[in-house]
Every structure is written in structure tokens, then in C-alpha cells.
Design a protein around this motif. Sequence first.
Motif, short mmCIF file in Angstrom:
data_model
loop_
_atom_site.label_atom_id
_atom_site.label_comp_id
_atom_site.label_asym_id
_atom_site.label_seq_id
_atom_site.Cartn_x
_atom_site.Cartn_y
_atom_site.Cartn_z
N SER A 46 0.82 -1.23 0.00
CA SER A 46 0.00 0.00 0.00
C SER A 46 0.85 1.27 0.00
O SER A 46 0.52 2.24 0.68
N GLY A 47 1.93 1.26 -0.75
CA GLY A 47 2.77 2.46 -0.82
C GLY A 47 2.09 3.57 -1.61
O GLY A 47 1.39 3.33 -2.57
N SER A 48 2.29 4.81 -1.18
CA SER A 48 1.68 5.96 -1.85
C SER A 48 2.61 7.16 -1.78
O SER A 48 3.42 7.29 -0.86
N ILE A 49 2.49 8.02 -2.80
CA ILE A 49 3.19 9.30 -2.78
C ILE A 49 2.35 10.32 -2.02
O ILE A 49 2.82 11.05 -1.15
N ILE A 50 1.05 10.38 -2.37
CA ILE A 50 0.13 11.34 -1.73
C ILE A 50 -1.08 10.57 -1.23
O ILE A 50 -1.60 9.71 -1.92
N TRP A 51 -1.52 10.87 -0.02
CA TRP A 51 -2.78 10.32 0.47
C TRP A 51 -3.85 11.38 0.28
O TRP A 51 -3.68 12.53 0.64
N HIS A 52 -4.97 10.98 -0.30
CA HIS A 52 -6.08 11.89 -0.51
C HIS A 52 -7.22 11.44 0.38
O HIS A 52 -7.51 10.25 0.47
N LYS A 53 -7.88 12.36 1.04
CA LYS A 53 -8.77 12.03 2.15
C LYS A 53 -9.90 11.08 1.77
O LYS A 53 -10.34 10.28 2.59
N TYR A 55 -9.88 8.79 -0.74
CA TYR A 55 -9.46 7.66 -1.54
C TYR A 55 -9.32 6.39 -0.71
O TYR A 55 -8.66 6.41 0.33
N PRO A 56 -9.89 5.28 -1.16
CA PRO A 56 -9.48 3.99 -0.59
C PRO A 56 -8.06 3.72 -1.06
O PRO A 56 -7.64 4.19 -2.11
N ASP A 57 -7.30 2.98 -0.27
CA ASP A 57 -5.89 2.84 -0.60
C ASP A 57 -5.66 2.04 -1.87
O ASP A 57 -4.56 2.04 -2.40
N SER A 58 -6.67 1.34 -2.38
CA SER A 58 -6.48 0.57 -3.60
C SER A 58 -6.70 1.40 -4.86
O SER A 58 -6.44 0.94 -5.95
N ASN A 59 -7.21 2.62 -4.69
CA ASN A 59 -7.44 3.49 -5.84
C ASN A 59 -6.19 4.33 -6.08
O ASN A 59 -5.82 5.15 -5.26
N LYS A 60 -5.55 4.11 -7.22
CA LYS A 60 -4.29 4.79 -7.51
C LYS A 60 -4.40 5.75 -8.68
O LYS A 60 -3.37 6.20 -9.21
N SER A 61 -5.60 6.09 -9.10
CA SER A 61 -5.75 6.96 -10.27
C SER A 61 -5.17 8.35 -10.02
O SER A 61 -4.74 9.03 -10.96
N TYR A 62 -5.13 8.77 -8.76
CA TYR A 62 -4.61 10.10 -8.46
C TYR A 62 -3.12 10.22 -8.81
O TYR A 62 -2.61 11.31 -9.06
N PHE A 66 -1.25 13.26 -10.69
CA PHE A 66 -0.06 13.88 -10.10
C PHE A 66 1.06 14.00 -11.14
O PHE A 66 1.66 15.06 -11.32
N VAL A 67 1.33 12.91 -11.85
CA VAL A 67 2.39 12.93 -12.86
C VAL A 67 2.02 13.85 -14.02
O VAL A 67 2.88 14.56 -14.55
N SER A 68 0.76 13.87 -14.40
CA SER A 68 0.36 14.72 -15.51
C SER A 68 0.60 16.20 -15.21
O SER A 68 0.90 16.98 -16.12
N TRP A 78 -5.89 11.15 -15.39
CA TRP A 78 -7.08 10.32 -15.19
C TRP A 78 -8.34 11.17 -15.24
O TRP A 78 -9.35 10.77 -15.81
N SER A 79 -8.31 12.34 -14.62
CA SER A 79 -9.50 13.20 -14.57
C SER A 79 -9.37 14.34 -15.58
O SER A 79 -8.29 14.65 -16.08
#
Length: 268
Positions: A46-53, A55-62, A66-68, A78-79
Amino acid sequence: MMQWLNFLGEIKLNQKLIDKIKNIAEFNNKVIKPNGKIPNFGDNDSGSIIWHKNYPDSNKSYLLDFVSIILNTPELAWSNNPKSWMCKGDSLNSHNLINNNSNGEFVLNDSGLVISKNKRNYLGLYLGPNKNYSQTLGHSHNDSLSFDLCIDGNDIISDSGTYTYADIKCRNLSRSTAFHNICKIDGKELNEIKYDEQFFMQNRNNTIIESVETNNEIIKITGSHTAYKEIELVKFIREIEFNNLTGHIMLRSEEHTSELQSRRNLVC
């Protein structure tokens, strides 16, 4: 958040690092599911760069958003407007989703993945622990030729990974052949696990994709492994036919033994 993004814009990143980040994003763009989740094969830390309030931890679309922003690669977003929700702290919802534009079939040889997806349905097939794809088996599971299936944005079949390292018995149970959507034969593990060690797995697998055939929306994948040689099973073959338009899937398993008359206790 806006101040942070402005500050980050002043950082000069090494080109090799930029290329590496972009390669990571392009890989994620290919394997990400229509619901924004990443297929899970093996351990999940469950590694992440940014945690978004929200987001479930399995959703990595953010991470794609971030990269875009950082690399100015809108084709990986993604959005529709990633800066909007990242700066305001808004939750991501169906109204601002592109729903990922990397649709089609992808054979990712270096990681042993075959992906077929569109904006609704998704199939990800994994070759599992393999000396050609993994330098260490410490975080691997007995999941050769297992798959992840998502229909209409809903996870139908997925790998739960492992939820503990501390409890050795439970950890190794979650790594075992029986815990994955594959066939277990004569009660044998695909690769040997030592049940008193958290990170031991002896690789006796040689898993390959024998063929990938596409016909419009239908993909047919044939894979095989040789993990059961000790019980005289020369080759185990799994064939998956998936219609990524309708979500229909058909599975077929076949065993090639040294004695054609022999019968096996096949549990799938």
C-alpha cells in the motif's frame, strides 16, 4: 496545495529521473482498471506518494493526475481537470473522470502481464513468480496464470494480497496456491513455501504466455507452467477467452502428463 505545486514547479529534476517517473506512469496507465484501482498480484504494501482524504488505498488513479501535472503530460491524466480536485481537496467522482484512455490489449513482457480493457471491462492475466520476471520471490505468491476481472467497473475476481507479515502462518496461507484463482493439483504448491518463514519461496516454475490472439473485442490468451513436474505433470495449460465488450469470460484448463492415462485431483 497550490503553494506546494508552485514550489515543486521550481525544482529542476534530473532527466533520468523524469524519464523513470514517466515510464512508471505509462505502465500504470496501461494496467489501471476502469474503477481506478491497480490489479494486485503478490504482496501489497500500500505504498503511496500522496494520500487523498476520500481515496481507498487501492485506488491509484490520483498518481496519474499527479504525474500529468508535474511532467505536463495531459495524455496520462485520469481526470478532466486534475489540478482542480488536487488543489481544492475535492473528491474524485464520475463527473470528472476521463475513465482512462489507454484502452486495448497490452502484453507487458518485462512484468509478465497481459491486459485487455476498455472503459467498462477489464482482464489482467499474470504469469506469477518466474525467474525471467523476478529477481526475488520474497514478496511473491503462488499465483501463476491467475487473473483480475473487473466488469462494469466492479471487481469480480481479484487477489486480496496479504494482510500480515507478523503472523507467519496466516501470511503463508495468503501466499499459497489455494488462495488464488488457479488450479491446485494433488494438493501440491506451485512453488515450495516454508511455513516457518515469511519470505521463502523456492521457484520451480517456468510460466510462459504461449499465444495471444485478438479478434475485434475478443482476446484469447493461452499460458502454461511446469510447476508440477515432480508429480509427472509435464505442462499445465490455461486458456482464457475474454470479450472486453460484453465482459463474458471462458476458462479452459488442460494437463499434459508423461502418461496419458494418469488422472489427477484437479481443484480450480
